[in-house]
Design an enzyme around this catalytic site. Structure first.
Site, mmCIF file in Angstrom:
data_model
loop_
_atom_site.group_PDB
_atom_site.id
_atom_site.type_symbol
_atom_site.label_atom_id
_atom_site.label_comp_id
_atom_site.label_asym_id
_atom_site.label_seq_id
_atom_site.Cartn_x
_atom_site.Cartn_y
_atom_site.Cartn_z
ATOM 1 N N ASP A 39 50.689 74.994 -25.085
ATOM 2 C CA ASP A 39 50.282 75.004 -26.491
ATOM 3 C C ASP A 39 49.192 76.062 -26.687
ATOM 4 O O ASP A 39 48.444 76.373 -25.752
ATOM 5 C CB ASP A 39 49.759 73.620 -26.884
ATOM 6 C CG ASP A 39 49.572 73.464 -28.376
ATOM 7 O OD1 ASP A 39 50.242 74.186 -29.145
ATOM 8 O OD2 ASP A 39 48.737 72.638 -28.789
ATOM 9 N N ARG A 42 50.268 80.711 -30.376
ATOM 10 C CA ARG A 42 50.096 81.362 -31.680
ATOM 11 C C ARG A 42 48.621 81.615 -31.975
ATOM 12 O O ARG A 42 48.258 82.681 -32.491
ATOM 13 C CB ARG A 42 50.722 80.497 -32.773
ATOM 14 C CG ARG A 42 52.252 80.451 -32.698
ATOM 15 C CD ARG A 42 52.871 79.818 -33.915
ATOM 16 N NE ARG A 42 52.551 78.393 -34.011
ATOM 17 C CZ ARG A 42 52.898 77.631 -35.046
ATOM 18 N NH1 ARG A 42 53.542 78.160 -36.076
ATOM 19 N NH2 ARG A 42 52.613 76.341 -35.060
ATOM 20 N N HIS A 57 53.702 84.070 -27.600
ATOM 21 C CA HIS A 57 54.789 83.370 -26.908
ATOM 22 C C HIS A 57 55.204 84.122 -25.642
ATOM 23 O O HIS A 57 55.503 83.493 -24.614
ATOM 24 C CB HIS A 57 55.991 83.228 -27.840
ATOM 25 C CG HIS A 57 55.753 82.288 -28.985
ATOM 26 N ND1 HIS A 57 55.184 81.045 -28.809
ATOM 27 C CD2 HIS A 57 56.004 82.426 -30.321
ATOM 28 C CE1 HIS A 57 55.090 80.447 -29.994
ATOM 29 N NE2 HIS A 57 55.577 81.254 -30.912
ATOM 30 N N SER A 85 60.629 72.434 -29.111
ATOM 31 C CA SER A 85 61.005 71.090 -29.535
ATOM 32 C C SER A 85 62.128 71.162 -30.562
ATOM 33 O O SER A 85 62.362 72.207 -31.191
ATOM 34 C CB SER A 85 59.796 70.366 -30.135
ATOM 35 O OG SER A 85 59.481 70.886 -31.415
ATOM 36 N N ASP A 87 61.966 69.720 -33.330
ATOM 37 C CA ASP A 87 61.273 69.913 -34.613
ATOM 38 C C ASP A 87 60.987 71.387 -34.878
ATOM 39 O O ASP A 87 60.991 71.832 -36.036
ATOM 40 C CB ASP A 87 59.958 69.136 -34.630
ATOM 41 C CG ASP A 87 60.157 67.629 -34.669
ATOM 42 O OD1 ASP A 87 61.220 67.187 -35.155
ATOM 43 O OD2 ASP A 87 59.265 66.904 -34.206
ATOM 44 N N ASN A 88 60.720 72.151 -33.813
ATOM 45 C CA ASN A 88 60.440 73.582 -33.985
ATOM 46 C C ASN A 88 61.598 74.323 -34.631
ATOM 47 O O ASN A 88 61.398 75.382 -35.255
ATOM 48 C CB ASN A 88 60.145 74.246 -32.636
ATOM 49 C CG ASN A 88 58.834 73.825 -32.020
ATOM 50 O OD1 ASN A 88 58.673 73.890 -30.801
ATOM 51 N ND2 ASN A 88 57.884 73.374 -32.834
ATOM 52 N N SER A 218 53.378 64.949 -28.948
ATOM 53 C CA SER A 218 54.325 65.758 -29.725
ATOM 54 C C SER A 218 55.775 65.467 -29.346
ATOM 55 O O SER A 218 56.579 66.387 -29.133
ATOM 56 C CB SER A 218 54.015 67.259 -29.569
ATOM 57 O OG SER A 218 52.725 67.541 -30.065
ATOM 58 N N GLU A 229 49.843 59.976 -15.927
ATOM 59 C CA GLU A 229 48.448 60.323 -16.183
ATOM 60 C C GLU A 229 48.435 61.566 -17.064
ATOM 61 O O GLU A 229 49.314 62.427 -16.955
ATOM 62 C CB GLU A 229 47.713 60.609 -14.871
ATOM 63 C CG GLU A 229 47.660 59.426 -13.920
ATOM 64 C CD GLU A 229 46.818 58.264 -14.447
ATOM 65 O OE1 GLU A 229 45.794 58.536 -15.104
ATOM 66 O OE2 GLU A 229 47.202 57.099 -14.204
#
EC number: 2.5.1.-
Length: 261
Positions: A39, A42, A57, A85, A87-88, A218, A229
Site C-alpha cells: 500500500d 500512489r 505502482h 483487489s 474493488d479496484n 481491505s 498475526e
C-alpha cells in the site's frame, strides 16, 4: 548537507544492525506463510512529484520482487502479494487501471522466470482483461513443477467473493454427486470450506504485513487470516526496507500466538 563519509558511516551502521536482526531469527520462529498488502504506491508517486500513479505502482512492483528475495533467502516457503483487489476494478480510473494491469502482467512474467519460484494466481478472473488473465495463466504453467518459494499473486481478489466462490463450489460438487441438503449440512466444515478457497491446500498466513501505516485488511484473506498475526509498517510500499521486514519478523517471533484462545 551530508558528506560522503557521513553517508558511508550510516550505511555501515545500517548494515551491521540489519545483520544483527537477521542473526536473531531462527528457522523455528519464522512464519511459513507471509501475506503482504502493498500500500502507498500512489502517495509515494505524488510525494515525489510524479504526475500519475503508474510510477508508484512500478516502483512498488520492483520492491515486491526484492521482498520475495528477502523471504526466499530466509527460507519462508509461501508469500501472498495483494496486488489488485476486485474493488479496484471499479474504483480506479481507467488510465491508472490500464497501467497497473500492464505492470502486474510484467511482474507475473518476471517472477515466473526467476529462481525456482512457483507462481500462482489467487483471485477471480471476472472483470480482468484477457491479456492479464493470459499472463497469469502462463506464469502458473511455466512454474508448475518448481519446488522453491510459492508466490501467490492476489489479483482480482476479494475475501468475501472468495468465500462465496468456495461455497458455490461446494454446493455444485455436492449437487453433482446427488447429495441432499441434509447431507451437505453434515459435511459442511471449516476444513471443507478451506479446501475450496483460492489457496486450498496451502497453510494459512502466519503473518500479514501492510505498508503505509494503514491498519485495515481491505477484504484480504478474511478466512485465512482468522488466526494470523498482523504487523503494520509506516513506510510507503516502494520505500519498504529489509530492516523493516526483519523488525516485523523479530516482533512476530516474540509474540505468543493464541490461535483464538
Amino acid at each position: 548537507m551530508h558528506t560522503r563519509d557521513e553517508s558511508l558511516g550510516r550505511g555501515i551502521l545500517y548494515g551491521l544492525y540489519q545483520n544483527r536482526l537477521r542473526r536473531g531469527l531462527t528457522a523455528e520462529t519464522l512464519p511459513r506463510h507471509v501475506a503482504m498488502i502493498i500500500d502507498g504506491n500512489r502517495r509515494w508517486a505524488k510525494l515525489l512529484g510524479f504526475d500519475n500513479a503508474a510510477h508508484g505502482h512500478r516502483a512498488g512492483a520492483a520492491k515486491m520482487r526484492e521482498f520475495l528475495e528477502w523471504c526466499d533467502d530466509l527460507g519462508i516457503s509461501t508469500v501472498t502479494l495483494y496486488l489488485l483487489s476486485s474493488d479496484n476494478l471499479t474504483n480506479r480510473s481507467p488510465e491508472e487501471l490500464d497501467a497497473l494491469i500492464e505492470i502486474i502482467a510484467e511482474l507475473a512474467d518476471d517472477l515466473s522466470r526467476y529462481r525456482d519460484w512457483r507462481v500462482q494466481h489467487v483471485g477471480s478472473t471476472a472483470g480482468l482483461p484477457e491479456p492479464l488473465v493470459a499472463a497469469l495463466g502462463a506464469a502458473e504453467t511455466r512454474t508448475m513443477g518448481k519446488k522453491g518459494l510459492h508466490v501467490n499473486l492476489a489479483v482480482g481478489y476479494g475475501g468475501r467473493k472468495e468465500i462465496t466462490d468456495a461455497m458455490r463450489s461446494i454446493v455444485a460438487d455436492h449437487h453433482a454427486g446427488g447429495g441432499s441438503l441434509e447431507d451437505l449440512a453434515e459435511r459442511l466444515t471449516p476444513d471443507l470450506i478451506g479446501e475450496h478457497l483460492y489457496t486450498g491446500g496451502q497453510p494459512d498466513p502466519d503473518l500479514v504485513i501492510r505498508t503505509s501505516g494503514e491498519q485495515r485488511l481491505s477484504d484480504f484473506m478474511l478466512w485465512q487470516s482468522a488466526h494470523s498475526e498482523f504487523y503494520f509498517v509506516e513506510a510507503l510500499g516502494p520505500d519498504l526496507r529489509q530492516v523493516d521486514f526483519l523488525r516485523a519478523l523479530r516482533d512476530y517471533a516474540k509474540r505468543n500466538r493464541r490461535f483464538g484462545g
